[in-house]
Design an enzyme around this catalytic site. Sequence first.
Site, mmCIF file in Angstrom:
data_model
loop_
_atom_site.group_PDB
_atom_site.id
_atom_site.type_symbol
_atom_site.label_atom_id
_atom_site.label_comp_id
_atom_site.label_asym_id
_atom_site.label_seq_id
_atom_site.Cartn_x
_atom_site.Cartn_y
_atom_site.Cartn_z
ATOM 1 C CE LYS A 107 -4.527 0.432 0.003
ATOM 2 N NZ LYS A 107 -5.520 -0.636 -0.539
HETATM 3 P P1 NAD Z 1 -12.749 7.165 -3.253
HETATM 4 O O1 NAD Z 1 -11.781 8.369 -3.097
HETATM 5 O O2 NAD Z 1 -13.081 7.002 -4.803
HETATM 6 O O3 NAD Z 1 -14.074 7.433 -2.410
HETATM 7 C C1 NAD Z 1 -14.202 7.623 -1.074
HETATM 8 C C2 NAD Z 1 -15.559 7.952 -0.874
HETATM 9 O O4 NAD Z 1 -15.544 8.234 0.498
HETATM 10 C C3 NAD Z 1 -15.869 9.551 -1.241
HETATM 11 O O5 NAD Z 1 -17.113 9.512 -1.554
HETATM 12 C C4 NAD Z 1 -15.613 10.320 0.059
HETATM 13 O O6 NAD Z 1 -16.437 11.531 0.061
HETATM 14 C C5 NAD Z 1 -15.976 9.285 1.059
HETATM 15 N N1 NAD Z 1 -15.663 9.622 2.561
HETATM 16 C C6 NAD Z 1 -14.406 10.044 2.983
HETATM 17 N N2 NAD Z 1 -14.726 10.089 4.292
HETATM 18 C C7 NAD Z 1 -15.936 9.874 4.673
HETATM 19 C C8 NAD Z 1 -16.547 9.805 5.801
HETATM 20 N N3 NAD Z 1 -15.967 10.357 7.076
HETATM 21 N N4 NAD Z 1 -17.874 9.524 5.808
HETATM 22 C C9 NAD Z 1 -18.526 9.359 4.846
HETATM 23 N N5 NAD Z 1 -18.035 9.166 3.598
HETATM 24 C C10 NAD Z 1 -16.634 9.684 3.626
HETATM 25 O O7 NAD Z 1 -12.073 5.870 -2.846
HETATM 26 P P2 NAD Z 1 -12.513 4.408 -3.001
HETATM 27 O O8 NAD Z 1 -11.410 3.842 -4.118
HETATM 28 O O9 NAD Z 1 -14.170 4.138 -3.583
HETATM 29 O O10 NAD Z 1 -12.471 3.585 -1.658
HETATM 30 C C11 NAD Z 1 -13.336 3.709 -0.557
HETATM 31 C C12 NAD Z 1 -12.717 2.514 0.474
HETATM 32 O O11 NAD Z 1 -12.729 1.106 -0.443
HETATM 33 C C13 NAD Z 1 -11.119 2.673 0.977
HETATM 34 O O12 NAD Z 1 -11.375 1.811 2.336
HETATM 35 C C14 NAD Z 1 -10.431 1.654 0.113
HETATM 36 O O13 NAD Z 1 -9.283 1.523 0.657
HETATM 37 C C15 NAD Z 1 -11.437 0.577 -0.053
HETATM 38 N N6 NAD Z 1 -11.000 0.089 -1.452
HETATM 39 C C16 NAD Z 1 -11.045 0.379 -2.716
HETATM 40 C C17 NAD Z 1 -10.922 -0.272 -3.693
HETATM 41 C C18 NAD Z 1 -10.627 0.167 -5.312
HETATM 42 O O14 NAD Z 1 -10.683 -0.219 -6.199
HETATM 43 N N7 NAD Z 1 -10.828 1.656 -5.380
HETATM 44 C C19 NAD Z 1 -10.551 -1.587 -3.642
HETATM 45 C C20 NAD Z 1 -10.801 -2.220 -2.410
HETATM 46 C C21 NAD Z 1 -10.826 -1.510 -1.252
#
Ligand code: NAD
Length: 419
Positions: A107
């Site tokens: 990461k």
């Molecule tokens: P992103 O940046 O596209 O979206 C994050 C979202 O979370 C945004 O809408 C943001 O406004 C919101 N957010 C942030 N803080 C918040 C809070 N306190 N309360 C409510 N909403 C909040 O990120 P993503 O890629 O969608 O990732 C989200 C989660 O999924 C993370 O934990 C990431 O590690 C995990 N994840 C992502 C992927 C991927 O393929 N992108 C894969 C596996 C896991």
Amino acid sequence: MSIYTGPVFEMACRQFETIADHLSIPADERRHLIMPKRSVTVSCPVAMDNGEVAVFQGYRVQHHLTLGPTKGGIRFSADLDIGEVAALAIWMSWKCALVGLPYGGAKGGVTVDPYKLSKRELEGVARRYMQEMIPFVGPRTDVMAPDMGTNEQIMAWFMDTYSMYQGNTVPEIVTGKPVALGGTEGRREATGRGVAFVAALAMEHLSIDPNNATAIVQGFGNVGSNTALELAARGVKIIGVSDHTAAYYDPAGFDPHVLTRHVAQHGVLKDFSTQSLIDPNDLLTQRCDILAPAAVERVITEKNAGRLQCRILAEGANGPTTPDADAILDQRRDEILVLPDILCNAGGVVVSYFEWVQDLQQYFWDEKEITDKMTSILGRAFHQILARTIRDKISMRTAATAIGVKRVRLAKQQRGLFP
Ligand code: NAD
């Protein structure tokens, strides 16, 4: 003494200790399994629009190199630290092993608020971070991908920066790129699509009819929006959504396509509606069939775990549930089925793996083939975990993590200690 500190790292260690106890792993082997192999910290000077030079801290943690290159996302977030990055790398290791990918976990990220940068500044941060990381990454060493605060465009800048230094185009250095640059069909939707698929398997197991089911999704970025869209496509009514700017709840339901258009236009959910606003803390405890935290870590805690009113907790985010909350949810196992992050959001890394394989062989598959292969891997893992949960009377998290840890442990034992 360890350089890794903070609540998220402690959480990954506590979870690991539970599994190590479950698997009766001796104390000396525990340290060998949990401590990250490599960590890199870089300073990224970037010329800002106001003429000043700002310096951003960047990190990359590679957890273990036993099974192949390391793999994991890059996070741009205002309060990122190396402990959080290390925890996320460790979880990636168990996740990759669980679904049988030939990777160790990694990461990385930059301590920066991407929402406060202009596009030019964001490009500056992305390019400088990748340039600083060039000696430590590579298609056979460590492959990056998007995570919170990063996206396809940032992966395109990473790929371009790396390629310019190599003197030839190297699409396989990152996954989650635009399709036109060697990205794969279906990667953008993969994580949310996987969350909805695993939630659908859980509904089937619990005899819940998707057409009568409701869902609440926290976070409306890549994972949250695609989870909502995919659940809605399966007939589930989306009754609550939130991001870092607003939370909405309406038992009549929202059309996730309309929400997605609003976010595409305005960047955030703010100003979507004035009538259905709800306190973000209250959103998580509303009654629903599926609660999908898809934003940040540690949102299900000992304070709200006893008050959750969902039937299925589908963890789209990494690490949304603290160990204290887990203990409470363990007591409520008959009421709430927890689909742990390393299973539930694994669709992202599975399709990232497909992207890497396609780039290496320069031979591309269509979206149906990719989605079918992904769901077959997730389905196999779900049923394997469920069988173990029933057999050993343990939680889905314990079963899933035990499978992942056991595979990494076996690989380390079979390779032996060098020199
Ligand atoms: P992103 O940046 O596209 O979206 C994050 C979202 O979370 C945004 O809408 C943001 O406004 C919101 N957010 C942030 N803080 C918040 C809070 N306190 N309360 C409510 N909403 C909040 O990120 P993503 O890629 O969608 O990732 C989200 C989660 O999924 C993370 O934990 C990431 O590690 C995990 N994840 C992502 C992927 C991927 O393929 N992108 C894969 C596996 C896991």
